[in-house]
Design an enzyme around this catalytic site. Structure first.
Site, PDB file in Angstrom:
ATOM      1  N   LYS A   1     -12.024  -2.105   7.376  1.00  0.00           N
ATOM      2  CA  LYS A   1     -11.219  -2.935   8.283  1.00  0.00           C
ATOM      3  C   LYS A   1     -11.704  -2.801   9.729  1.00  0.00           C
ATOM      4  O   LYS A   1     -11.848  -3.778  10.427  1.00  0.00           O
ATOM      5  CB  LYS A   1      -9.735  -2.542   8.218  1.00  0.00           C
ATOM      6  CG  LYS A   1      -9.182  -2.281   6.820  1.00  0.00           C
ATOM      7  CD  LYS A   1      -8.841  -3.534   6.044  1.00  0.00           C
ATOM      8  CE  LYS A   1      -8.668  -3.341   4.552  1.00  0.00           C
ATOM      9  NZ  LYS A   1      -7.514  -2.609   4.097  1.00  0.00           N
TER      10      LYS A   1
ATOM     11  N   TRP B   1       0.841  -1.205   0.000  1.00  0.00           N
ATOM     12  CA  TRP B   1       0.000   0.000   0.000  1.00  0.00           C
ATOM     13  C   TRP B   1       0.871   1.249   0.000  1.00  0.00           C
ATOM     14  O   TRP B   1       0.592   2.216  -0.705  1.00  0.00           O
ATOM     15  CB  TRP B   1      -0.958  -0.004   1.190  1.00  0.00           C
ATOM     16  CG  TRP B   1      -1.899  -1.173   1.184  1.00  0.00           C
ATOM     17  CD1 TRP B   1      -1.991  -2.168   2.129  1.00  0.00           C
ATOM     18  CD2 TRP B   1      -2.861  -1.506   0.179  1.00  0.00           C
ATOM     19  NE1 TRP B   1      -2.952  -3.077   1.770  1.00  0.00           N
ATOM     20  CE2 TRP B   1      -3.500  -2.697   0.588  1.00  0.00           C
ATOM     21  CE3 TRP B   1      -3.251  -0.904  -1.025  1.00  0.00           C
ATOM     22  CZ2 TRP B   1      -4.513  -3.309  -0.172  1.00  0.00           C
ATOM     23  CZ3 TRP B   1      -4.257  -1.508  -1.782  1.00  0.00           C
ATOM     24  CH2 TRP B   1      -4.874  -2.695  -1.352  1.00  0.00           C
TER      25      TRP B   1
ATOM     26  N   ASP C   1      -1.745   6.685   5.980  1.00  0.00           N
ATOM     27  CA  ASP C   1      -2.781   5.724   5.644  1.00  0.00           C
ATOM     28  C   ASP C   1      -3.010   4.891   6.906  1.00  0.00           C
ATOM     29  O   ASP C   1      -2.120   4.158   7.337  1.00  0.00           O
ATOM     30  CB  ASP C   1      -2.289   4.854   4.480  1.00  0.00           C
ATOM     31  CG  ASP C   1      -3.284   3.770   4.075  1.00  0.00           C
ATOM     32  OD1 ASP C   1      -4.292   3.570   4.778  1.00  0.00           O
ATOM     33  OD2 ASP C   1      -3.031   3.109   3.035  1.00  0.00           O
TER      34      ASP C   1
HETATM   35  C1  LIG Z   1      -7.057  -2.236   2.616  1.00  0.00           C
HETATM   36  C2  LIG Z   1      -6.037  -1.179   2.547  1.00  0.00           C
HETATM   37  C3  LIG Z   1      -5.968  -0.268   1.472  1.00  0.00           C
HETATM   38  C4  LIG Z   1      -6.907  -0.354   0.288  1.00  0.00           C
HETATM   39  O1  LIG Z   1      -8.117   0.178   0.640  1.00  0.00           O
HETATM   40  P1  LIG Z   1      -9.307   0.327  -0.434  1.00  0.00           P
HETATM   41  O2  LIG Z   1     -10.351   0.963   0.435  1.00  0.00           O
HETATM   42  O3  LIG Z   1      -9.645  -1.043  -0.901  1.00  0.00           O
HETATM   43  O4  LIG Z   1      -8.840   1.203  -1.513  1.00  0.00           O
HETATM   44  C5  LIG Z   1      -5.015   0.717   1.500  1.00  0.00           C
HETATM   45  N1  LIG Z   1      -4.152   0.825   2.518  1.00  0.00           N
HETATM   46  C6  LIG Z   1      -4.185  -0.031   3.563  1.00  0.00           C
HETATM   47  C7  LIG Z   1      -3.209   0.135   4.676  1.00  0.00           C
HETATM   48  C8  LIG Z   1      -5.118  -1.049   3.605  1.00  0.00           C
HETATM   49  O5  LIG Z   1      -5.142  -1.908   4.639  1.00  0.00           O
END
Ligand SMILES: *Cc1c(COP(=O)(O)O)cnc(C)c1O
Length: 360
Positions: free
Chosen positions: A196, A102, A172
């Site tokens: 999540k 990511w 993020d």
């Molecule tokens: C799941 C995840 C993403 C992707 O998220 P989407 O909502 O599917 O775009 C990005 N960064 C992290 C750290 C994630 O766990």
């Protein structure tokens, strides 16, 4: 009805009491005669839901008044573009720590809009650690400094934040938001896909310091400009209404049933310790991450034998522990133990692993 223990990295488990409440309110939300799914986002009833969701998030996370909370769509993945389009407009430079897939995606996307620099990486060891950072290597006039705080695939967490001085820290936090208290004032922007730890998929939450809004590139699509959503209280267009409602229920659960993020953290530490302690003493299983960087939320582990891994995943699923297969880039297993995973789920998984070990 038998509910399984779902160790998926996302979308993931939601608290059972939240699901029951949603079920009870499904056909008639608070005497409105309709489901939240069906009502106008411009109605008074819905306005109270989104306002309450924001107020709860501010309260639970102790978000300072000079930050906006935005309820968006497009996932964390859209933020990989939205952040540079809105922030990379001073020097046109930004720094990145490469701690997994990511983080790499955020870096590559930003490189399309400006000068993106990778200041450190842990790719050499399959991202099994958080690299040590030397502030002397940071770009002093960068428009922002980006980290992926919890690396969902590899199971590492920044237990300490980089010291970026006046450069806004952007994180993020998709897989660690609401898992423990964080000092929001240390960040310029926090963003998270909600699936999540907050709500069902479809909602993306952005927490942004107000002075960082209003500097977007000329080419920025209206929907990608933070200003658009800040000026319209996340109601420029139809927001992900039902996910926001579910997020409100999850926040009520954290506030009223768990007792806030300090307690949430204690519970998460207890769950993670159960699993890591077992991995540390097991003769069959071992964790893949260096101890000091271990995540509270995602726990990857292996046996070292692919066939045995596959047998374990299959037998675990048959016993009601589902989605334990690791990400294809790491192999083995991964147990995601987000907020909604009850302690009993981890206790029972460890007991199952102990029994499995005897058969090897
Ligand atoms: C799941 C995840 C993403 C992707 O998220 P989407 O909502 O599917 O775009 C990005 N960064 C992290 C750290 C994630 O766990």
């Amino acid at each position: 009805m038998a509910r399984v223990y779902n160790f998926s990295a996302g979308p993931s488990m939601l608290p059972e009491s939240v699901l029951r409440r949603a079920a009870a309110e499904m056909l008639d939300y608070e005497g409105s005669g309709q489901s939240v799914m069906e009502m106008s986002h411009r109605s008074k009833t819905y306005d109270a839901i989104i306002k309450s969701c924001e107020a709860l998030l501010r309260e639970v996370m102790e978000i300072p008044d000079n930050y906006k909370v935005l309820f968006l769509q497009g996932g964390a993945s859209s933020q990989f573009a939205m952040v540079p389009m809105n922030l990379m407009t001073g020097s046109g430079k930004a720094d990145f720590v490469i701690t997994g897939q990511w983080a790499t995606k955020a870096y590559k996307e930003a490189a399309r809009y400006g000068e993106a620099k990778a200041v450190a990486s842990s790719k050499d060891e399959t991202f099994s650690y958080i690299p040590k950072l030397d502030p002397a290597t940071f770009t002093p006039d960068a428009d922002y400094f980006h980290i992926c705080m919890n690396n969902t695939i590899y199971g590492t967490l920044f237990h300490e934040l980089p010291q970026t001085g006046n450069v806004p820290l952007v994180a993020d936090v998709s897989s660690c938001i609401l898992s423990e208290p964080i000092d929001v004032s240390r960040f310029g922007v926090l963003y998270a896909g909600a699936q999540k730890n907050m709500a069902p998929a479809g909602l993306t939450v952005v927490i942004i310091r107000e002075d960082l809004i209003g500097k977007a590139m000329e080419i920025t699509p209206t929907m990608f400009n933070y200003q658009t959503h800040a000026d319209n209280d996340s109601m420029f267009n139809t927001p992900p209404c039902y996910s926001i409602y579910m997020c409100k229920l999850v926040l009520e659960w954290i506030k009223n049933e768990i007792g806030g993020l300090q307690n949430m953290k204690k519970i998460n530490e207890k769950k993670a310790a159960l699993l890591y302690d077992f991995l540390d003493r097991s003769k069959v299983f071992r964790g893949t991450v260096v101890k000091e960087d271990r995540s509270l939320m995602n726990v990857p582990f292996v046996t070292g034998d692919e066939e045995l891994d596959a047998r374990f995943v299959k037998e675990a699923a048959a016993a009601g522990f589902v989605n334990l297969k690791g990400h294809r880039s790491v192999g083995g297993m991964r147990a995601s133990i987000y907020n909604a995973m009850p302690i009993e789920g981890v206790e029972k998984l460890v007991a199952f692993m102990e029994e499995f070990e005897k058969t090897v």
